[in-house]
Design a protein around this motif. Structure first.
Motif, PDB file in Angstrom:
ATOM      1  N   TYR A  84      44.072  60.198  -4.183  1.00 21.37           N
ATOM      2  CA  TYR A  84      45.334  59.961  -4.893  1.00 21.37           C
ATOM      3  C   TYR A  84      45.881  58.563  -4.576  1.00 21.37           C
ATOM      4  N   THR A  85      45.938  58.230  -3.303  1.00 17.70           N
ATOM      5  CA  THR A  85      46.471  56.925  -2.876  1.00 17.70           C
ATOM      6  C   THR A  85      45.648  55.783  -3.454  1.00 17.70           C
ATOM      7  N   ASP A  86      44.339  55.882  -3.384  1.00 22.33           N
ATOM      8  CA  ASP A  86      43.465  54.827  -3.915  1.00 22.33           C
ATOM      9  C   ASP A  86      43.598  54.696  -5.431  1.00 22.33           C
ATOM     10  N   THR A  87      43.689  55.828  -6.121  1.00 23.89           N
ATOM     11  CA  THR A  87      43.820  55.796  -7.578  1.00 23.89           C
ATOM     12  C   THR A  87      45.113  55.119  -7.998  1.00 23.89           C
ATOM     13  N   MET A  88      46.207  55.472  -7.358  1.00 24.67           N
ATOM     14  CA  MET A  88      47.495  54.877  -7.723  1.00 24.67           C
ATOM     15  C   MET A  88      47.528  53.388  -7.356  1.00 24.67           C
TER      16      MET A  88
END
Length: 163
Positions: A84-88
């Protein structure tokens, strides 16, 4: 989270396919296969850029992010949190939070950079004559200069706009 997980699944499949085409592009004894590999890697890279700039997918990820911040969904941990963090962060780096005109310009520059680096790699792979390092540097200077120009235009836009 399902949207982000689906993106990761698709990215993995495309990455695996892209790796195989890249290998053909760089190692096949057949010029026709190398050319086909080159064309397919550029096409897949362009598709990746277009996918990264899909507003509907971005909005779905932002909606999940808002629900996560409100506590409407269970907090993420471990791999899910990292994904999630990497995608955002990828969306932020791509400038998805900016106006459409700016996003379109960044996407065009990313595609141009892909084309230039592919051309540079093809020229480098196609070289049949071993040349002295200083002669090679001179011969490659035009390709390198073009890559640097495109990359610096991209970076200038990123830095001056603060994303």
């Amino acid at each position: 989270n399902n949207t982000i997980r689906a993106l990761d699944d698709v990215s993995h499949e495309i990455g695996s396919t892209l790796s195989r085409h890249y290998l053909i592009r760089e190692t096949s004894p057949s010029a026709a296969l190398r050319d086909a590999g080159r064309a397919s890697t550029v096409a897949m890279s362009d598709w990746g850029v277009e996918t990264q700039y899909r507003e509907d997918v971005y909005r779905a990820c932002v909606a999940f992010s808002e629900r996560l911040a409100e506590g409407a969904v269970e907090p993420l941990t471990g791999e899910d949190l990292k994904l999630y963090t990497d995608t955002m962060l990828d969306y932020k780096r791509a400038g998805m939070h900016l106006d459409k005109t700016t996003r379109d310009r960044v996407a065009a520059l990313q595609k141009e950079l892909t084309g230039v680096t592919t051309e540079f790699g093809a020229n480098n792979s196609a070289a049949k004559t071993r040349v002295a390092p200083c002669a090679r540097k001179k011969a490659q200077s035009k390709s390198v200069a073009r890559m640097i120009t495109v990359e610096s235009r991209f970076c200038r836009g990123v830095v001056t706009r603060g994303y």
